[in-house]
Design a protein around this motif. Structure first.
Motif, PDB file in Angstrom:
ATOM      1  N   GLY A 148      43.052  50.222  16.802  1.00 14.92           N
ATOM      2  CA  GLY A 148      41.601  50.357  16.673  1.00 14.92           C
ATOM      3  C   GLY A 148      40.936  50.567  18.024  1.00 14.92           C
ATOM      4  O   GLY A 148      40.087  51.447  18.180  1.00 14.92           O
ATOM      5  N   GLY A 149      41.342  49.765  19.008  1.00 12.25           N
ATOM      6  CA  GLY A 149      40.729  49.881  20.327  1.00 12.25           C
ATOM      7  C   GLY A 149      41.032  51.226  20.964  1.00 12.25           C
ATOM      8  O   GLY A 149      40.176  51.840  21.604  1.00 12.25           O
ATOM      9  N   GLY A 202      32.681  46.759  17.087  1.00 11.71           N
ATOM     10  CA  GLY A 202      32.602  46.142  15.764  1.00 11.71           C
ATOM     11  C   GLY A 202      33.900  45.542  15.266  1.00 11.71           C
ATOM     12  O   GLY A 202      33.946  44.387  14.870  1.00 11.71           O
ATOM     13  N   ASN A 203      34.985  46.307  15.327  1.00  8.26           N
ATOM     14  CA  ASN A 203      36.225  45.749  14.803  1.00  8.26           C
ATOM     15  C   ASN A 203      37.299  45.577  15.873  1.00  8.26           C
ATOM     16  O   ASN A 203      38.453  45.853  15.665  1.00  8.26           O
ATOM     17  N   MET A 253      39.686  43.545  23.974  1.00  8.49           N
ATOM     18  CA  MET A 253      39.418  44.971  23.820  1.00  8.49           C
ATOM     19  C   MET A 253      37.928  45.251  24.012  1.00  8.49           C
ATOM     20  O   MET A 253      37.545  46.224  24.656  1.00  8.49           O
ATOM     21  N   SER A 254      37.091  44.389  23.436  1.00  8.12           N
ATOM     22  CA  SER A 254      35.642  44.558  23.532  1.00  8.12           C
ATOM     23  C   SER A 254      35.194  44.560  24.991  1.00  8.12           C
ATOM     24  O   SER A 254      34.381  45.389  25.396  1.00  8.12           O
ATOM     25  N   ILE A 291      22.860  53.969  24.930  1.00  8.65           N
ATOM     26  CA  ILE A 291      22.141  53.223  23.911  1.00  8.65           C
ATOM     27  C   ILE A 291      23.171  52.772  22.889  1.00  8.65           C
ATOM     28  O   ILE A 291      23.857  53.612  22.287  1.00  8.65           O
ATOM     29  N   LEU A 292      23.315  51.463  22.732  1.00 10.43           N
ATOM     30  CA  LEU A 292      24.308  51.030  21.760  1.00 10.43           C
ATOM     31  C   LEU A 292      23.745  49.987  20.808  1.00 10.43           C
ATOM     32  O   LEU A 292      22.807  49.260  21.136  1.00 10.43           O
ATOM     33  N   VAL A 293      24.329  49.990  19.623  1.00 13.02           N
ATOM     34  CA  VAL A 293      23.928  49.038  18.602  1.00 13.02           C
ATOM     35  C   VAL A 293      24.980  47.938  18.554  1.00 13.02           C
ATOM     36  O   VAL A 293      26.177  48.223  18.628  1.00 13.02           O
ATOM     37  N   THR A 294      24.536  46.711  18.491  1.00  8.12           N
ATOM     38  CA  THR A 294      25.505  45.631  18.336  1.00  8.12           C
ATOM     39  C   THR A 294      24.824  44.443  17.675  1.00  8.12           C
ATOM     40  O   THR A 294      23.597  44.339  17.678  1.00  8.12           O
ATOM     41  N   HIS A 295      25.601  43.590  17.075  1.00  2.51           N
ATOM     42  CA  HIS A 295      24.989  42.364  16.586  1.00  2.51           C
ATOM     43  C   HIS A 295      25.581  41.146  17.300  1.00  2.51           C
ATOM     44  O   HIS A 295      25.341  40.022  16.933  1.00  2.51           O
ATOM     45  N   GLU A 296      26.371  41.433  18.363  1.00  7.30           N
ATOM     46  CA  GLU A 296      26.969  40.337  19.117  1.00  7.30           C
ATOM     47  C   GLU A 296      26.178  40.105  20.403  1.00  7.30           C
ATOM     48  O   GLU A 296      25.999  41.030  21.198  1.00  7.30           O
TER      49      GLU A 296
END
Ligand SMILES: Nc1ncnc2c1ncn2[C@@H]1O[C@H](COP(=O)(O)OP(=O)(O)OP(=O)(O)O)[C@@H](O)[C@H]1O
Ligand SMILES: [Mg+2]
Lengths: 229, 409
Positions: free
Chosen positions: A146-147, A172-173, A178-179, A198-203
């Motif tokens: 995934g990464g 996200g996953n 990796m993040s 510009i990034l979307v995240t919920h963390e």
């Protein structure tokens, strides 16, 4: 003049006979070289906003100036041209072409900007090296973790030297290690190469990498904070 | 805009990804192209056979026979009452602008004997103009001489079939044969011509001087009688335009009053051949068109699979569009795929078509003749069919909206 200038953007989807309003008047300016994180609960309209920003979707109403030029009335082909030249998009879920090697996936934006095959390959190799995937160039997406897939997607987003990079839940996953690697990559792109990100995240800890955090709740901007460094 | 070689390699990759399906899709085109090639080869073969016959009969040929024309009240068969004279032919040759040669023909049939061998064949009394009109060389020996004609010499030129039947391997030149009991010396043998039609062996004939035929072999009812005059016009056009003048001249020579029917029939063989040629051409077109229908059906198969392919690859289309593919890039990609699919089918069809045409020639009495043109025609038609039926799926793909396409499951 702001790089991205949104005025009163609305987006609604027709649902069971009446309109379901997802974005309820977003006004927002983003300057060149910023590193912005968009946060908010699931279903609040983050991806919808990103898609409009990324010229993949058009707003129901409101105006959008990208680099000083209005985008809301452009034809699909003109939008494709802008996506190709000015925007690198890292999707929520990587959206790589299956049965196509990492190298060829990264070459794709240049295929549509009519770059000669040789230059295409050289630049794709360079981009893959930049994301640390030189050894996996000829692997198919289903042979990558995934990464690694996410890094191929990032390589594809930066290969055309697009000044703006959008990333929808890029971590996200992925696991924490990796993040962190991915976020370091974005920081580098922003600080060393001057790309607007510009990034979307919920963390929350991912959002810490950004210099500005915009919170969206229920289709409206709830808060907009710049980090002082 | 995407470049050609990349478009092509994307198409090949997509086709390879579904090998079995691609082959089945192409099957319609394969069968169609093969059928068209075989049909055109059969038609073409018929045309070539007729052209060959036409050439062996002589070019720009007109024949005049004795007999009443069909417009007359009482109809008699051609030549039922001989009316033509060799002099008529000479007059035509001399006076009619468009006619270059006129050969008299007095025919008969009878037994030819050499030693113990005998053979029944056609006997033609004529002169050297006959061979000139038919553009017919001698294999060996000589044509008739002035003396042969003047003295009604008992000399004969044989066709190869007669030579084979009477002489076998013996050299016939200078040998004496008996024609209806009368001794003749063989002076020449014609080159082999073969059939001019079913059961019509042009080599099963012997030729003697007209004067000899008239005076010694065939009984004639009036001086200088012939059955037929063979004319050669200067051009194909002249075979038509000279007819009125020939008719007027013959009516005058035969002293026919205004109220009398013609006592001769002019047959324009060039015209007859041209008509036969036209009808085989029509036949070729007809056969080809019928076979083309299967090609069209093959095209529908391609359209069907391309539509499936577009739906299956909606996500791929979405990714490409999101990354900057314009509607033309997407259209071109699917058009190329349809084109490659149909051309591969076309190529395989050509191979099967050639094999089919060869088997037709080999196992049946039809002569199937393939030509480059008749291969390229169905092959390019397959390409056009692919483009035509690929267009709608390609167009449909290009209309997708990137966001919806990306969201497609
Ligand atoms: N094509 C569509 N038709 C109807 N409703 C839609 C469509 N696309 C999105 N929506 C709705 O819009 C809302 C916002 O979706 P969006 O994908 O922008 O949310 P999000 O903030 O990105 O959520 P997440 O964090 O889960 O990714 C959701 O309620 C979704 O159901
Ligand atoms: Mg989302």
């Amino acid at each position: 003049m702001a790089l991205i200038d949104l005025k009163d953007i609305h987006k609604s989807y027709p649902l069971d006979g009446f309109d379901l309003e997802i974005l309820k008047g977003i006004t927002l300016q983003i300057e060149k070289g910023e590193f912005v994180a968009i946060m908010g609960p699931s279903g609040s309209g983050k991806s919808t906003l990103m898609n409009i920003l990324g010229c993949l979707d058009t707003p129901t109403s409101g105006s959008y100036f990208l680099d000083g030029a209005p985008v809301q009335n452009l034809t699909p082909d003109e939008l494709a041209e802008i996506r190709n030249q000015k925007i690198g998009f890292v999707f929520q879920g990587f959206n790589l072409l299956s049965r196509t090697s990492a190298l060829e996936n990264v070459e794709l934006p240049m295929v549509y900007s009519n770059t000669p095959a040789k230059a295409r390959q050289e630049r794709a190799e360079k981009a893959l090296k930049a994301v640390g995937l030189s050894e996996r160039m000829h692997h198919m997406p289903n042979q990558l973790s995934g990464g690694q897939q996410q890094r191929v997607a990032i390589a594809r987003a930066i290969v055309n030297d697009a000044p703006i990079i959008f990333a929808d839940e890029p971590t996200g996953n992925l696991d924490t290690k990796m993040s962190i690697e991915i976020m370091q990559l974005f920081t580098e792109l922003n600080e060393r190469m001057g790309r607007t990100i510009i990034l979307v995240t919920h963390e929350e800890d991912i959002a810490l990498y950004a210099k500005r955090v915009i919170k969206i709740v229920d289709g409206e901007i709830h808060s907009d904070e710049r980090k002082k460094k | 805009m995407i470049d050609a070689s990349t478009t092509f390699s994307i198409a090949i990759r997509a086709i390879k990804a579904n090998k079995m399906r691609s082959i089945l899709t192409s099957l319609g085109i394969i069968i169609g192209v093969a059928a068209v090639i075989i049909m055109l080869a059969i038609g073409n073969g018929a045309q070539i056979t007729i052209q060959k016959e036409m050439k062996s009969m002589g070019t720009n040929l007109v024949m005049i026979r004795s007999g009443t024309s069909t417009s007359g009240g009482k109809r008699m068969g051609h030549g039922s009452q001989p009316t033509m004279k060799a002099g008529d032919g000479n007059a035509i040759e001399e006076k009619i602008e468009g006619i270059s040669l006129a050969a008299p023909v007095l025919n008969d049939a009878g037994q030819i004997v050499y030693g113990n061998a005998n053979w029944s064949t056609s006997i033609i009394g004529t002169d050297n103009r006959y061979f000139q009109i038919k553009d017919w060389d001698l294999k060996y020996g000589r044509y008739f001489s002035q003396t042969d004609v003047k003295n009604a010499g008992k000399v004969a030129i044989l066709g190869t079939t007669v030579v084979k039947e009477l002489f076998g391997d013996v050299d016939p030149l200078g040998k004496t044969i008996r024609v209806k009991g009368i001794p003749f010396i063989v002076i020449g043998v014609t080159t082999e011509r073969g059939q001019s039609g079913p059961g019509m062996d042009q080599d099963d004939m012997i030729y003697i001087p007209l004067s000899t035929a008239q005076k010694k072999v065939t009984g004639i009812s009036f001086p200088d009688m012939v059955n037929m005059i063979m004319l050669q016009a200067k051009t194909a056009e002249d075979t038509y335009t000279s007819q009125e003048a020939i008719k007027a001249l013959l009516r005058q020579r035969h002293n026919l009053g205004a109220n009398k029917d013609d006592d001769f029939v002019i047959m324009n063989l060039t015209q007859m051949m041209e008509m036969m040629e036209t009808s085989t051409k029509v036949l070729t077109i007809l056969l080809g068109s019928i076979a083309s229908i299967s090609l069209l059906v093959g095209g529908i198969g391609i359209m069907n699979i391309m539509l499936v392919s577009v739906t299956e690859r909606t996500r791929e289309i979405g990714i490409r569009m999101a990354i900057g593919a314009k509607s033309w890039d997407i259209r071109l990609q699917f058009l190329t795929e349809a084109l490659v699919l149909s051309l591969i089918g076309g190529l395989i069809g050509v191979v099967f078509g050639l094999m089919g045409a060869w088997s037709v020639s080999f196992f049946s009495s039809f002569k199937a003749v393939v030509s480059i043109f008749y291969i390229l025609l169905p092959f390019s038609f397959a390409g056009i069919v692919g483009l035509f039926f690929g267009f709608y799926p390609a167009y449909k793909a290009s209309l997708l909206n990137p966001i919806n396409a990306l969201r497609y499951e």
